[in-house]
Scaffold this active site. Structure first.
Site, PDB file in Angstrom:
ATOM      1  CB  SER A 128      -0.905   0.040   1.232  1.00 60.07           C
ATOM      2  OG  SER A 128      -1.617   1.268   1.250  1.00 60.07           O
ATOM      3  CE  LYS A 134      -3.085  -2.334  -0.254  1.00 60.40           C
ATOM      4  NZ  LYS A 134      -3.798  -2.175  -1.438  1.00 60.40           N
ATOM      5  CG  HIS A 154      -4.856  -0.756   3.819  1.00 59.46           C
ATOM      6  ND1 HIS A 154      -5.119  -0.236   2.562  1.00 59.46           N
ATOM      7  CD2 HIS A 154      -4.048   0.138   4.426  1.00 59.46           C
ATOM      8  CE1 HIS A 154      -4.487   0.913   2.434  1.00 59.46           C
ATOM      9  NE2 HIS A 154      -3.825   1.159   3.542  1.00 59.46           N
ATOM     10  CG  ASN A 155      -7.257  -1.490  -0.540  1.00 64.88           C
ATOM     11  OD1 ASN A 155      -6.228  -1.402   0.122  1.00 64.88           O
ATOM     12  ND2 ASN A 155      -7.261  -1.381  -1.853  1.00 64.88           N
ATOM     13  CD  GLU A 168      -7.381   3.095  -0.204  1.00 65.60           C
ATOM     14  OE1 GLU A 168      -6.341   2.508   0.146  1.00 65.60           O
ATOM     15  OE2 GLU A 168      -7.738   3.164  -1.399  1.00 65.60           O
TER      16      GLU A 168
HETATM   17  C1  6PG Z   1      -3.156   1.438  -1.626  1.00 68.76           C
HETATM   18  C2  6PG Z   1      -4.449   1.549  -2.361  1.00 68.76           C
HETATM   19  C3  6PG Z   1      -4.384   0.980  -3.729  1.00 68.76           C
HETATM   20  C4  6PG Z   1      -5.711   1.023  -4.476  1.00 68.76           C
HETATM   21  C5  6PG Z   1      -6.149   2.382  -4.855  1.00 68.76           C
HETATM   22  C6  6PG Z   1      -7.382   2.417  -5.728  1.00 68.76           C
HETATM   23  O1  6PG Z   1      -3.208   0.900  -0.535  1.00 68.76           O
HETATM   24  O2  6PG Z   1      -2.124   1.888  -2.121  1.00 68.76           O
HETATM   25  O3  6PG Z   1      -5.422   0.849  -1.652  1.00 68.76           O
HETATM   26  O4  6PG Z   1      -3.959  -0.347  -3.583  1.00 68.76           O
HETATM   27  O5  6PG Z   1      -5.571   0.301  -5.621  1.00 68.76           O
HETATM   28  O6  6PG Z   1      -6.381   3.133  -3.727  1.00 68.76           O
HETATM   29  O7  6PG Z   1      -8.413   1.661  -5.197  1.00 68.76           O
HETATM   30  P1  6PG Z   1      -9.882   1.821  -5.811  1.00 68.76           P
HETATM   31  O8  6PG Z   1      -9.732   1.943  -7.288  1.00 68.76           O
HETATM   32  O9  6PG Z   1     -10.629   0.580  -5.453  1.00 68.76           O
HETATM   33  O10 6PG Z   1     -10.429   3.064  -5.199  1.00 68.76           O
END
Ligand code: 6PG
Length: 466
Positions: free
Chosen positions: A130, A185, A188-189, A192
């Site tokens: 990430s 991960k 995490h997303n 996010e």
């Molecule tokens: C990271 C992000 C990355 C992710 C983008 C776009 O941890 O660096 O999570 O891996 O691909 O943020 O994600 P989306 O296209 O699903 O918004």
């Protein structure tokens, strides 16, 4: 740390792969690289400056393998999905049982589990990386999954290239076997998505409820970034709100179409949470809101039919900040509880404080609060984060503001799906006697499903009769 023998290779010189390869070379590890389009490899090498001496460009997979001295470790940075399976199949005849292939893309952890169990003729790891391009180049957070021996082999490289927390701990750690790294991960997303959604919700209160322009909103986020909410996402939100569009001169945010894209990792988290029966309503609301955002025509038809919401919110900005603090604590508490459920379900020994520590720097959700979360989880990893005294006290302070904000949004038609989902979950979680007795009564009424009695006496059906 500097080495002269090339033990590491990398496949896929897209934005992330190229940045990661440069990072690895910069930390003193010679690396051989290969990309499907040979000219990309050449251009990458030509542009690598001083680092080019540590990089061996190759023009075929066989050359790549030949350029790496065993024990070989080859990092895949190709798009998640079929491209990974294709690459593994192409590598199969070229590699031996001691070689290691590492999928560093955003794979679905179920794919990583499947690949791991598919009898590949080499060792296999899945790592979550990430931090976007900047992170990959100068220090990402890394969540590794795979055999302990593979982690031990890669640890020096992965910890050298990773971000460092304030206490200098590298933000790269072994999460567990097989798909555990990609699972963490994905969570995490999911978080996010939730952080981003909550920020966009308070942005909406300021813009639509308080009539503030982007230029007025930017310093608010910037101020919050000095306090409890200090985080990368608040920081970039301040910068995004402050930016002007070079084409129109208008605030950049006002010129961006309000339909969010997504590659699917947040959705996977919500889906897995459902499989695990783990409540993550803030993440689910964030995924839902992205899906709604994409339906622009339907939203326009909705506004035409029902009219624009009144949207007059009269609250101090301090309330918005406190609502965000509460929402964030609730969201992370849900995310960690989901990982606890996953650990039990999949037989992984996920180390919650270690996960919080890995997320402290380098990744998209890095924030000051993760320091406190790591400490609270170290204190008692099984306890829900909202019950940790430090966060319970923060919630006590922040909840009245969250209630005022959610109530104002509900009354005025300012949509706050993630913040209100967090609040509803909290209210469920602090209610010893809930309302599912009614559901059990209904289930027994129409289906004789039975229930337990509060007095423990025998008899598990109601007197509904025939
Ligand atoms: C990271 C992000 C990355 C992710 C983008 C776009 O941890 O660096 O999570 O891996 O691909 O943020 O994600 P989306 O296209 O699903 O918004």
């Amino acid at each position: 740390m500097a080495m002269t023998t090339t033990h590491t290779g990398l496949i896929g010189l897209g934005t992330m792969g190229a940045a990661l390869a440069l990072n690895i070379a910069e930390k003193g590890f010679p690396i051989a690289v290969w990309n499907r389009t040979g000219s990309v490899t050449e251009a990458f090498h030509a542009g690598a400056g001083d680092l080019a001496a540590r990089i061996t460009p190759t023009q075929s997979l066989a050359d790549l393998v030949a350029a790496i001295t065993p024990p070989r470790a080859i990092i895949l940075m190709v798009p998640a999905g079929q491209a990974v399976d294709d690459q593994l199949a192409a590598l199969a005849p070229l590699l031996g049982a001691d070689d290691l292939v590492i999928d560093a893309g955003n794979a679905n952890f179920r794919d990583t589990n499947r690949r791991d169990g598919a009898g590949l003729p080499f060792r296999f790891m899945g790592i979550g990386v990430s931090g976007g391009e900047e992170g990959a180049r100068h220090g990402p957070a890394i969540m590794a999954g795979g055999p302990a021996a593979a982690w031990a082999q890669m640890k020096p490289v992965l910890q050298a290239i990773a971000a460092r927390a304030e206490d200098s701990t590298p933000c790269a750690d072994h999460m567990g076997p097989s798909g555990a790294g990609h699972f963490v991960k994905a969570v995490h997303n999911g978080i996010e998505y939730a952080d981003m959604q909550m920020i966009s919700e308070v942005y909406g209160v300021m813009r639509d409820g308080m009539g503030m322009g982007a230029a007025q909103i930017a310093p608010v986020f910037a101020r919050w970034n000095e306090g409890v909410l200090q985080s990368y996402l608040i920081e970039i939100s301040a910068a995004a709100a402050a930016a002007a569009d070079p084409v129109s001169g208008q605030p950049m945010l006002d010129m961006i179409v309000d339909a969010a894209g997504q590659k699917g990792t947040g959705r996977w988290t919500a889906i897995e949470a459902q499989h695990l029966a783990a409540p993550v309503p803030v993440i689910e609301a964030a995924v839902m809101a992205r899906n709604v955002s994409a339906r622009r025509d339907e939203r326009a038809a909705g506004e035409a039919c029902f009219g624009k919401a009144a949207a007059k919110v009269d609250l101090p900005l301090e309330d918005l900040e406190q609502a965000m603090i509460a929402g964030k604590i609730l969201c992370y508490a849900q995310g960690f509880a989901m990982m606890t459920a996953a650990a039990a379900e999949f037989g992984w020994a996920l180390d919650m404080p270690a996960i919080a520590r890995v997320w402290r720097a380098g990744c998209i959700i890095r924030s000051a609060m993760l320091n406190d979360m790591a400490e609270a989880l170290a204190d008692d990893p099984a306890r829900n984060l909202i019950l940790a005294p430090f966060f319970a006290a923060k919630l006590e302070t922040a909840l009245p503001a969250l209630r005022r904000v959610v109530a104002a949004g509900a009354l005025q038609g300012v949509p706050l799906p993630a913040l209100s989902a967090g609040l509803a979950w909290f209210d469920l979680m602090r209610q010893a006697r809930g309302t599912a007795n009614m559901i059990q009564g209904q289930r027994d009424f129409f289906g004789a499903h039975g229930f337990d009695r509060v007095d423990g006496k025998p008899g598990k059906h109601g007197p509904w009769g025939a």
